[in-house]
Design an enzyme around this catalytic site. Structure first.
Site, PDB file in Angstrom:
ATOM      1  N   PHE A   1       0.787  -1.231   0.000  1.00 50.76           N
ATOM      2  CA  PHE A   1       0.000   0.000   0.000  1.00 50.76           C
ATOM      3  C   PHE A   1       0.818   1.280   0.000  1.00 50.76           C
ATOM      4  O   PHE A   1       0.284   2.356   0.171  1.00 50.76           O
ATOM      5  CB  PHE A   1      -0.955   0.000   1.202  1.00 50.76           C
ATOM      6  N   GLY A   2       2.133   1.189  -0.133  1.00 49.82           N
ATOM      7  CA  GLY A   2       2.899   2.431  -0.158  1.00 49.82           C
ATOM      8  C   GLY A   2       4.234   2.300   0.535  1.00 49.82           C
ATOM      9  O   GLY A   2       4.562   1.257   1.079  1.00 49.82           O
TER      10      GLY A   2
ATOM     11  N   LYS B   1       4.776   8.585   5.433  1.00 49.39           N
ATOM     12  CA  LYS B   1       4.111   7.539   4.659  1.00 49.39           C
ATOM     13  C   LYS B   1       3.503   8.184   3.429  1.00 49.39           C
ATOM     14  O   LYS B   1       2.885   9.257   3.528  1.00 49.39           O
ATOM     15  CB  LYS B   1       3.012   6.931   5.529  1.00 49.39           C
TER      16      LYS B   1
ATOM     17  N   ASP C   1      -7.596  -5.109  10.732  1.00 51.57           N
ATOM     18  CA  ASP C   1      -6.386  -5.778  10.224  1.00 51.57           C
ATOM     19  C   ASP C   1      -5.378  -5.946  11.364  1.00 51.57           C
ATOM     20  O   ASP C   1      -4.215  -5.582  11.244  1.00 51.57           O
ATOM     21  CB  ASP C   1      -5.775  -4.993   9.063  1.00 51.57           C
TER      22      ASP C   1
END
Length: 305
Positions: A30-31, A49, A145
């Site tokens: 995701f990055g 981020k 998660d």
């Protein structure tokens, strides 16, 4: 489809708003995450981020929403990081800057003898990571998660080797409205999370609720305590779901072998809760305290100190 990390690469020495990129710390699906500092305070380092603005998932937006609420509710520092900055470079990417932390529980477990923590460390870290879940629920969000890769310890330089932080709120969902009422479940919800630690609700595409976060937490705690989860080698999500279901009834020992017997008492607590009910956090903390006493374990020092 190109991943975000392929789309957004920030060279060392480049600038992102008021931040200078010092090095890349890592990247996932995701990055990417970078070590950064401010021009006027070069010795104070943070984590930045980044996510492509065109990314359809837009996970950073939810991360920022959670950390802003954390700040508003004044629970930064207990188990949550400070959001130092956020912004975007138009047509390029969104970014957020937060406190720099130490290693993840995942990395610490994988480098530990037999891939597990000592009993005292496992139980103590279990308590801290559950406190983080409860704090998040108390501000109206589900994590969805929960896993060892989404928890870290603090940094040695900050004397925080005994502090556990919760990270990565991209999959989070707001379950409570501003007035405190709870949102109704959707008829069908897509799979959210990581197959290895996902709750049963996920496998049957049912809307997740607070007790589901704690089910994921329990799988994580078992793995930290005995070094493995029995379905670790299964590749199909459906097979993992069937195995988890069996572990609640006929294969209880298969999951909890090597764990304090108090861990087995968590499932019945969760199972009696309904969708809208707040989980019995206090009862679970008491079980952890009992496990610490009955296994004659010491809370400190942690294994990595």
């Amino acid at each position: 489809m190109a991943t975000i990390c392929e789309l957004v690469q920030l060279p060392v020495g480049s600038e992102c708003g008021k931040w200078t990129i010092l090095k890349k710390l890592g990247e996932g699906a995701f990055g990417a995450v970078y070590l950064v500092s401010q021009k006027e305070k070069p010795k104070v380092e943070y984590a930045l981020k980044v996510e492509a603005e065109s990314d359809p998932l837009g996970l950073l937006k939810m991360e920022v929403a959670v950390l802003l609420e954390v700040k508003k509710q004044k629970i930064v520092g207990r188990h949550f990081l400070e959001l130092a900055d956020r912004g975007n470079l138009p047509q390029k990417f969104n970014y957020m800057v937060m406190t720099l932390v130490g290693k993840s529980l995942q990395d610490l477990r994988k480098t530990a003898p037999f891939n597990k923590f000592s009993m005292g460390t496992a139980i103590s870290v279990a308590r801290q990571s559950l406190e983080a879940v409860e704090d998040l629920h108390n501000i109206g969000f589900l994590h969805r998660d929960i896993k060892p890769g989404n928890y870290t310890i603090g940094r040695k330089e900050m004397h925080e080797l005994r502090k556990v932080y919760m990270l990565d709120f991209g999959m989070a969902r707001k379950f409570a409205r501003e007035d405190g009422t709870l949102r109704n479940p959707r008829a069908r919800a897509g799979f959210r999370g990581t197959v290895k630690y996902a709750p049963l609700a996920c496998h049957i595409q049912r809307e997740q609720c607070r007790k589901d976060d704690i089910e994921s937490w329990l799988y994580m705690v078992v793995e930290m305590t005995c070094g493995r989860l029995p379905w670790r080698n299964l590749t199909e999500s459906d097979d993992v779901g069937v195995f988890k279901k069996e572990c609640k009834t006929t294969r209880l020992r298969c999951l909890f072998g090597g764990c304090p017997r108090e861990f087995t008492e968590v499932f019945p607590i969760l199972d009696k809760g309904k969708f809208f009910d707040a989980p019995e956090y206090t009862t679970i903390y008491e079980l952890l305290e009992k496990a610490m006493v009955n296994t004659k374990s010491n809370e400190f020092p942690y294994d990595w100190e």
